[in-house]
Enzyme design. Structure first.
Site, PDB file in Angstrom:
ATOM      1  N   HIS A 179      99.042 131.729  36.537  1.00 31.04           N
ATOM      2  CA  HIS A 179      98.520 130.836  35.507  1.00 31.04           C
ATOM      3  C   HIS A 179      97.919 131.605  34.339  1.00 31.04           C
ATOM      4  O   HIS A 179      96.858 132.219  34.463  1.00 31.04           O
ATOM      5  CB  HIS A 179      97.477 129.895  36.103  1.00 31.04           C
TER       6      HIS A 179
ATOM      7  N   ASP B  85     102.948 129.819  38.785  1.00 31.01           N
ATOM      8  CA  ASP B  85     101.675 129.206  38.410  1.00 31.01           C
ATOM      9  C   ASP B  85     101.082 128.452  39.600  1.00 31.01           C
ATOM     10  O   ASP B  85     101.733 127.596  40.199  1.00 31.01           O
ATOM     11  CB  ASP B  85     101.885 128.249  37.240  1.00 31.01           C
TER      12      ASP B  85
ATOM     13  N   ASP C 137     117.925 136.992  43.690  1.00 31.48           N
ATOM     14  CA  ASP C 137     118.266 137.427  42.331  1.00 31.48           C
ATOM     15  C   ASP C 137     118.793 138.858  42.298  1.00 31.48           C
ATOM     16  O   ASP C 137     119.039 139.413  41.221  1.00 31.48           O
ATOM     17  CB  ASP C 137     117.053 137.306  41.406  1.00 31.48           C
TER      18      ASP C 137
ATOM     19  N   SER D 215      97.059 126.859  28.934  1.00 32.05           N
ATOM     20  CA  SER D 215      96.482 125.898  29.864  1.00 32.05           C
ATOM     21  C   SER D 215      96.001 124.675  29.086  1.00 32.05           C
ATOM     22  O   SER D 215      96.799 124.016  28.425  1.00 32.05           O
ATOM     23  CB  SER D 215      95.359 126.548  30.672  1.00 32.05           C
TER      24      SER D 215
ATOM     25  N   VAL E  60     117.195 141.608  43.356  1.00 32.32           N
ATOM     26  CA  VAL E  60     116.153 142.630  43.249  1.00 32.32           C
ATOM     27  C   VAL E  60     115.031 142.311  44.225  1.00 32.32           C
ATOM     28  O   VAL E  60     114.516 141.184  44.238  1.00 32.32           O
ATOM     29  CB  VAL E  60     115.567 142.697  41.821  1.00 32.32           C
TER      30      VAL E  60
ATOM     31  N   ASP F 143     113.232 136.441  47.967  1.00 35.12           N
ATOM     32  CA  ASP F 143     113.038 137.477  46.948  1.00 35.12           C
ATOM     33  C   ASP F 143     114.359 138.012  46.410  1.00 35.12           C
ATOM     34  O   ASP F 143     114.571 138.115  45.198  1.00 35.12           O
ATOM     35  CB  ASP F 143     112.207 138.609  47.555  1.00 35.12           C
TER      36      ASP F 143
ATOM     37  N   ASP G 136     111.485 142.653  44.635  1.00 32.76           N
ATOM     38  CA  ASP G 136     110.322 143.006  43.820  1.00 32.76           C
ATOM     39  C   ASP G 136     109.138 142.077  44.037  1.00 32.76           C
ATOM     40  O   ASP G 136     108.174 142.101  43.284  1.00 32.76           O
ATOM     41  CB  ASP G 136     110.709 143.013  42.336  1.00 32.76           C
TER      42      ASP G 136
END
Length: 533
Positions: free
Chosen positions: A460, A424, A268, A198, A270, A265, A272
């Protein structure tokens, strides 16, 4: 901006394993007189305190590593150096911790978070690994109000303190820490490292850009670079509430985010709870208008409104000017919205008012309005855009930290690793990606000395439900000292409920940009089921 929330606790890592001794003991006693000559040409040392002390591990101060717990202590020679810059009327504190036994021959600078430049507590992680370590308060105490150091008077920025915070004290801390290390052990360090996330990540990039010879290796997690742009962008969700006269409840925001995750979701391959391919996510929040959401706080049910859909779409798009030109990025579809779009409601969905993220509020109030009592709810769209331009014009050269030309760092032989959670909720992932791409455009051989890793599902500076590269510092040391360039970073995702299924502990090897983590089939909890493409 590092949250103190602990992620999943693993067993004691190698950080807590006493490093092999490169020096069996100190050559000087830990007294004030032993460090009487400690100083730099450009500062006036006000005091140097030296004492033997016990460093205690604090899991909340863990940086870029898997949080662990231990009751062990490490004996250190603890220095506290107070100094000032002639003519600046400032006061800087630097802490230096020197392990009495089992020093590993290395020095590390430890970064901070938010307005906190560093802390004494952050040094425990380093000394437990056998490192001599240093950190700085950057000219203001951790608990000091931003007004107390950011303004010389109402209407006037304290530019000396801003320079301390942005860059100057980082260079001085490295020099003071190295000098004290040599005084105590009777010989210099072999390698010097930086570790931060950060604000600490921004500090690492600042060192590479402006002081490229100080550190052999730099670890910059979720770097708060582009400060002059992304901090005003953090205020965009709050300004929108006032302009639209619409203050969404936490329940509404979480519901729309969940719909977006469910929609994107499995892009990709998957399911998850993680959006690993955000560029392919084209979810339109207007498609959920009229759908219901369950509010956990009071077990009530609400219907999602057109106002909520419009608001979220604008937050995702990010700030733009009156001509429709983008000023900065928005949050990703799976990032929690409530950190920047926080509201306080008398009921779960009614009578809400905006609650700005504190650092974005401070920036608007202290450094742009320069009026510590200004009512932020009165900042309209036109003034917001004017403030955005002001921020770039006045602060980019001071704290922007986005110079993509890293020639000096390359010539010094340095190595650097950055990682950033794609989920983030505070620092926009695309800003780091954009910086790295610009650096690649300048130097086609950038990966010879600087590598960037995207962490799907990570929030984050911590895991969230995503892949957290707690092995990144060890990878950096291996790169610097053994020339083993990391093509991947070992990462772990914590168990989390997805629908009705409970996921097991998951591992993955994060990919060096521009490659992305790609599922190829098999057990989705195993790193072997993914590759880099």
């Amino acid at each position: 901006m590092v949250s103190s929330t602990s992620v999943y606790l693993f067993g004691l890592s190698q950080l807590l394993t006493t490093a092999s001794s490169a020096n069996t003991g100190a050559t000087k006693s830990c007294t004030r007189d032993a460090f009487a000559s400690l100083g730099l040409p450009n500062i006036n040392v006000l005091s140097v305190d030296a004492k033997l002390d016990q460093a205690h591990w604090d899991v909340d101060d863990t940086l870029n590593a898997y949080p662990v717990q231990t009751d062990k202590t490490v004996e250190v020679c603890q220095l506290t150096v107070n100094y000032t810059h002639p003519g600046w009327n400032d006061k800087v504190t630097t802490w230096i911790s020197l392990p009495v036994d089992n020093w590993n021959g290395r020095f590390v600078g430890m970064g901070g978070g938010g307005w906190t430049m560093g802390s004494l507590g952050a040094l425990s992680q380093a000394v437990f690994g056998g490192y001599a370590a240093a950190s700085t308060n950057g000219g203001h105490d951790e608990l000091a109000t931003v007004k107390s150091w950011g303004l010389a008077s109402e209407g006037n920025v304290n530019w000396a303190n801003m320079q301390d915070f942005s860059s100057v004290t980082l260079d001085e801390t490295a020099s003071l820490g190295k000098a004290a290390t040599k005084m105590f052990y009777g010989k210099p360090h072999k390698y010097a490292y930086w570790n931060g996330c950060s604000t600490g990540g921004r500090q690492g990039l600042m060192m590479a850009q402006r002081y490229p010879t100080q550190y052999d290796g730099i670890l910059a997690g979720a770097p708060a670079i582009n400060w002059d742009k992304f901090i005003p962008a953090e205020f965009w969700p709050q300004m929108l509430m006032d302009v639209l006269d619409y203050y969404p409840s936490t329940c509404e925001l979480e519901a729309i985010t969940e719909y977006a995750i469910n929609a994107c979701d499995e892009l990709d391959g998957v399911k998850d709870g993680i959006i690993s391919l955000p560029g392919l996510c084209k979810f339109d929040p207007t498609t959920v208008i009229g759908k219901t959401a369950q509010c956990v706080s009071n077990n009530s049910t609400i219907k999602l409104t057109a106002k909520a859909a419009k608001y979220v779409s604008l937050v995702w798009a990010g700030p733009s000017d009156a001509y429709g030109s983008s000023l900065w990025y928005g949050l990703s579809h799976d990032a929690p919205l409530t950190s920047l779009a926080g509201t306080n409601c008398t009921t779960p969905s009614k009578h809400c008012k905006g609650v700005p993220f504190q650092i974005s509020a401070d920036w608007q109030q202290i450094f742009l309005s320069r009026n510590s009592s200004v009512d932020l709810s009165t900042i309209n769209y036109a003034e917001y855009v004017r403030h955005f331009r002001q921020s770039v014009n006045e602060y980019s050269s001071v704290i922007g930290t986005r110079d993509p030309n890293l020639t000096g760092f390359k010539q010094a032989g340095g190595k650097m690793i950055s990682w950033h959670g794609m989920k983030d909720q505070l620092i926009f992932f695309n800003g780091t990606e954009n910086y790295y791409q610009k650096a690649m455009d300048i130097d086609a051989n950038l990966q010879d000395y600087y590598r960037f890793f995207a962490a799907p599902g990570a929030e984050h500076c911590k895991a969230g439900i995503g892949f957290y590269p707690g092995s990144s510092f060890e990878a950096l040391v291996d790169w610097v000292e053994n020339e083993t360039a990391p093509d991947t970073l070992q990462a772990i995702a914590t168990p989390t409920a997805t629908g009705t299924a409970q996921l097991p502990l998951r591992t993955a090897n994060l990919c060096a940009y521009p490659k992305i983590l790609t599922y190829v089939g098999g057990d989705a909890s195993k790193a072997a089921s993914f590759t880099c493409k």
